[in-house]
Design an enzyme around this catalytic site. Structure first.
Site, PDB file in Angstrom:
ATOM      1  N   CYS A 124       9.978 -24.475   0.632  1.00  0.00           N
ATOM      2  CA  CYS A 124       9.871 -23.857   1.966  1.00  0.00           C
ATOM      3  C   CYS A 124      11.253 -23.604   2.570  1.00  0.00           C
ATOM      4  O   CYS A 124      11.470 -22.600   3.250  1.00  0.00           O
ATOM      5  CB  CYS A 124       9.062 -24.750   2.906  1.00  0.00           C
ATOM      6  N   ARG A 162       1.027 -20.874   0.806  1.00  0.00           N
ATOM      7  CA  ARG A 162       2.025 -19.864   1.195  1.00  0.00           C
ATOM      8  C   ARG A 162       1.309 -18.518   1.375  1.00  0.00           C
ATOM      9  O   ARG A 162       1.102 -17.795   0.408  1.00  0.00           O
ATOM     10  CB  ARG A 162       3.106 -19.745   0.118  1.00  0.00           C
TER      11      ARG A 162
END
Lengths: 213, 72
Positions: A50, A127
């Site tokens: 991330c 995601r």
């Protein structure tokens, strides 16, 4: 065990409205009306993949701004965590996170957008990327698993392709890049099909013709 | 970076919005252009500034309240 069926938003649907607490104050979906919006979720703050994604999104923001596109991040972490993480990224890498990040602690936004995929994680968002147009219609949905960082170059390419298709009423072929030939919509009548090969396009056959913009 | 602090005072962003309104900008698009803030930030900020009593909405136009005028 009682299960509740959740209707997930699909391409062409109006984006589900929300009001959310973010690192830039309370924001509503309707605040983005008139702009393109990339709403993307990440599994968790202070995690390695991330962090690389946030740096990559921050790096393409100037290019997105030129195209009238805003970014809005989301995870189920709290506001203090988001703020601390953004500050840490800037301190360690020099990259400032310029876009707001939703602190979706009650999971209201992630549930409305189908961002939690229990097969991957029952608690974290996967995601996701939702590309929402200026009329707040969902135009593209991308899902990536927890282990796979997104390709921001592809996201820029998608924006260019969508905006080109909208502006010129054309389609874009596989692996299209700005400046390359676009696809002329296929004829819908026999008469149009007969004319198509005489219109000066680069054609493989009547149903697959390309032109320069 | 909201436009008001938790105790209801305008932040730096909030002051930019108030200043743009004082300069005669009445709609979010014009306030955004004058303040340099993105349109979504102006829209969310205007809600906060109305709630804090600095700005009022009349029809589709934003104007400053006496409290807002005192700020700039």
């Amino acid at each position: 065990m009682e299960e509740t069926a959740v209707s997930l938003p699909r391409i062409g649907d109006p984006a589900p409205p929300f009001e959310a607490t973010t690192t830039q104050g309370k924001i509503r979906l309707e605040d983005f009306k008139g702009s393109w919006l990339i709403l993307f979720s990440h599994p968790g703050d202070f995690t390695p993949v991330c962090t690389t994604e946030f740096m990559a999104f921050a790096e393409i923001q100037p290019e997105l701004s030129k195209r009238g596109v805003e970014l809005l991040g989301l995870s189920v972490d709290g506001l203090a965590s988001h703020i601390a993480w953004a500050r840490n990224i800037e301190e360690k890498t020099g990259i400032k996170i310029p876009f707001p990040i939703i602190a979706d602690l009650d999971r209201s936004v992630s549930t409305a957008y189908g961002m939690i995929h229990p097969g991957q994680s029952k608690t974290e968002t996967v995601r996701c990327v939702f590309i929402i147009d200026p009329n707040q219609i969902i135009r593209v949905i991308l899902y990536y698993p927890l282990s796979l960082g997104r390709n921001t170059d592809e996201i820029l390419r998608i924006i260019d392709a969508l905006q080109t298709a909208d502006k010129y009423s054309v389609a874009t072929p596989a692996n299209w890049r700005p400046g390359e030939m676009v696809i002329v919509p296929a004829p819908t009548t026999q008469e149009e099909a007969e004319k198509r090969l005489k219109q000066g396009y680069q054609c493989i056959d009547w149903y697959l013709c390309k032109k320069k913009l | 970076m909201p436009c008001t602090t938790p105790d209801g005072k305008p932040t730096a962003s909030g002051r930019k919005v108030i200043l743009a309104i004082k300069q005669g900008k009445e709609i979010p698009e014009d306030i955004s252009a004058a303040s340099g803030l993105p349109l979504f930030r102006v829209r969310s900020g205007l809600r906060e500034l109305i709630q804090a009593g600095y700005v009022k909405l009349e029809g589709e136009k934003y104007t400053l309240t006496p409290k807002g005028l005192e700020e700039v």
